[in-house]
Motif scaffolding. Structure first.
Motif, PDB file in Angstrom:
ATOM      1  N   ASN A 188       0.826  -1.205   0.000  1.00  0.00           N
ATOM      2  CA  ASN A 188       0.000   0.000   0.000  1.00  0.00           C
ATOM      3  C   ASN A 188       0.862   1.258   0.000  1.00  0.00           C
ATOM      4  O   ASN A 188       0.577   2.231  -0.723  1.00  0.00           O
ATOM      5  CB  ASN A 188      -0.919  -0.011   1.215  1.00  0.00           C
ATOM      6  CG  ASN A 188      -1.773   1.235   1.310  1.00  0.00           C
ATOM      7  OD1 ASN A 188      -2.562   1.538   0.429  1.00  0.00           O
ATOM      8  ND2 ASN A 188      -1.606   1.976   2.389  1.00  0.00           N
ATOM      9  N   SER A 189       1.927   1.242   0.795  1.00  0.00           N
ATOM     10  CA  SER A 189       2.807   2.409   0.846  1.00  0.00           C
ATOM     11  C   SER A 189       3.531   2.621  -0.481  1.00  0.00           C
ATOM     12  O   SER A 189       3.734   3.768  -0.900  1.00  0.00           O
ATOM     13  CB  SER A 189       3.828   2.257   1.979  1.00  0.00           C
ATOM     14  OG  SER A 189       4.726   1.188   1.718  1.00  0.00           O
ATOM     15  N   ASN A 192       0.990   4.030  -3.029  1.00  0.00           N
ATOM     16  CA  ASN A 192       0.542   5.387  -2.717  1.00  0.00           C
ATOM     17  C   ASN A 192       1.673   6.401  -2.681  1.00  0.00           C
ATOM     18  O   ASN A 192       1.440   7.578  -2.360  1.00  0.00           O
ATOM     19  CB  ASN A 192      -0.200   5.406  -1.379  1.00  0.00           C
ATOM     20  CG  ASN A 192      -1.559   4.721  -1.477  1.00  0.00           C
ATOM     21  OD1 ASN A 192      -2.213   4.761  -2.507  1.00  0.00           O
ATOM     22  ND2 ASN A 192      -1.972   4.094  -0.388  1.00  0.00           N
ATOM     23  N   TYR A 219       8.602   5.747  -6.398  1.00  0.00           N
ATOM     24  CA  TYR A 219       7.360   5.614  -7.154  1.00  0.00           C
ATOM     25  C   TYR A 219       7.447   4.399  -8.079  1.00  0.00           C
ATOM     26  O   TYR A 219       8.438   4.196  -8.779  1.00  0.00           O
ATOM     27  CB  TYR A 219       7.108   6.866  -7.985  1.00  0.00           C
ATOM     28  CG  TYR A 219       5.807   6.828  -8.753  1.00  0.00           C
ATOM     29  CD1 TYR A 219       4.586   6.997  -8.114  1.00  0.00           C
ATOM     30  CD2 TYR A 219       5.802   6.598 -10.128  1.00  0.00           C
ATOM     31  CE1 TYR A 219       3.392   6.950  -8.806  1.00  0.00           C
ATOM     32  CE2 TYR A 219       4.610   6.561 -10.832  1.00  0.00           C
ATOM     33  CZ  TYR A 219       3.420   6.736 -10.170  1.00  0.00           C
ATOM     34  OH  TYR A 219       2.240   6.676 -10.865  1.00  0.00           O
ATOM     35  N   GLN A 242      -7.467  -3.167   2.567  1.00  0.00           N
ATOM     36  CA  GLN A 242      -8.396  -2.381   1.752  1.00  0.00           C
ATOM     37  C   GLN A 242      -9.780  -2.289   2.389  1.00  0.00           C
ATOM     38  O   GLN A 242     -10.416  -1.226   2.364  1.00  0.00           O
ATOM     39  CB  GLN A 242      -8.505  -2.989   0.349  1.00  0.00           C
ATOM     40  CG  GLN A 242      -7.221  -2.913  -0.456  1.00  0.00           C
ATOM     41  CD  GLN A 242      -7.404  -3.363  -1.883  1.00  0.00           C
ATOM     42  OE1 GLN A 242      -8.195  -2.797  -2.635  1.00  0.00           O
ATOM     43  NE2 GLN A 242      -6.671  -4.400  -2.278  1.00  0.00           N
ATOM     44  N   SER A 247     -10.757   1.430   1.233  1.00  0.00           N
ATOM     45  CA  SER A 247     -10.115   1.896   0.013  1.00  0.00           C
ATOM     46  C   SER A 247     -10.301   0.939  -1.155  1.00  0.00           C
ATOM     47  O   SER A 247      -9.734   1.173  -2.229  1.00  0.00           O
ATOM     48  CB  SER A 247      -8.616   2.113   0.264  1.00  0.00           C
ATOM     49  OG  SER A 247      -7.974   0.881   0.601  1.00  0.00           O
TER      50      SER A 247
END
Length: 279
Positions: A188-189, A192, A219, A242, A247
């Motif tokens: 997730n990190s 994002n 990224y 999630q 999310s």
């Protein structure tokens, strides 16, 4: 298999561990609901509102942990007290034993989810605002979390039925679910992470000056991002993240992946259990 299932459900009804997990989920549901209510009261002057769906689906985050404790402990006793061999002696097949235990694990996990939902609705309906999701979205989220509970149950049944030591199977399940959750947090990190980093500096006159954005080396792009996104949707721990933070953009896809995990782990587990040496 009906007799095996009936015996398992009777054990379930008398199990202190089962009812302890039910009470735990009730308390967690009530606790999360009251927390959101107190936050709403504390920040009422700023216009902050708390909604029911912010806590309603958090059982998707909790069920993997609770079931990881319950399933191996509940079925591990069958090896320690010789119940599995006794079942085979009286004529039950290995497949019927495996599937009876699997159904019992799924029923237990769904009962834990139901206990959490009941507590949230009992307190959340009078204390919190309504659900922001549309009815179809709410139904998809609910089906997705229940499918995830079934997937976790199948994975833990796989471990419990193939590991003859109760303590070892419990350790494997508990460590496994936390590794999956940590993987979900990490992925997730990465997904994002911003594409560009903004930097600021202070000029001679004391003004804050925004520098030109620079590419973020963390990224994820291209094929690597697609792989991360697939893992984030497929792995049970990632699905839990999630559902926990609301999310999930495609709960129907997550539910489909959960069913794939359920089918794969059940088929593999049943095949291996048929060949397992039960001496």
């Amino acid at each position: 298999m009906i007799k095996l299932l009936s015996a398992n459900l009777l054990r379930l009804k008398k199990s202190i561990l089962f009812w302890s997990c039910i009470i735990l989920m009730l308390l967690l549901g009530a606790g999360f609901t009251l927390q959101r209510y107190w936050e709403q009261v504390a920040y009422a002057e700023f216009g902050q509102l708390s909604y029911l769906d912010e806590v309603l689906f958090r059982h998707g985050l909790l069920i993997g942990i609770v079931a990881a404790v319950f399933v191996p402990m509940f079925f591990g006793m069958e090896y320690s007290d010789g119940a599995i061999r006794n079942k085979m002696v009286v004529g039950h097949s290995r497949l019927s034993i495996y599937f009876a235990n699997l159904i019992t694990a799924v029923v237990s996990s769904l009962a834990f989810c139901a206990a959490y939902i009941l507590a949230v609705l009992a307190l959340g309906v009078p204390l919190l605002n309504g659900i922001r999701l549309t009815p179809p979205q709410c139904a998809l989220f609910m089906l997705g979390t229940l499918a995830l509970a079934a997937a976790f149950s199948a994975l833990y049944t796989f471990v419990a039925m193939l590991c003859t030591r109760k303590a070892a199977s419990a350790v494997v399940c508990i460590l496994g679910v936390f590794l999956l959750l940590f993987a979900g947090i990490y992925i997730n990190s990465r997904l994002n992470a911003p594409e560009f980093l903004r930097e600021y500096s202070i000029a001679h006159d004391g003004q804050v000056v925004e520098e030109e954005p620079e590419p973020n080396p963390q990224y994820v792009r291209g094929t690597e991002r697609e792989v991360y996104q697939f893992l984030y949707d497929f792995l049970p721990g990632c699905q839990s993240i999630q559902y926990g933070d609301m999310s999930a953009e495609n709960p129907a896809l997550l539910a489909a992946y959960s069913l794939v995990i359920f089918a794969a782990s059940t088929g593999t587990g049943a095949a291996l259990f048929r060949r397992k040496d039960l001496k």
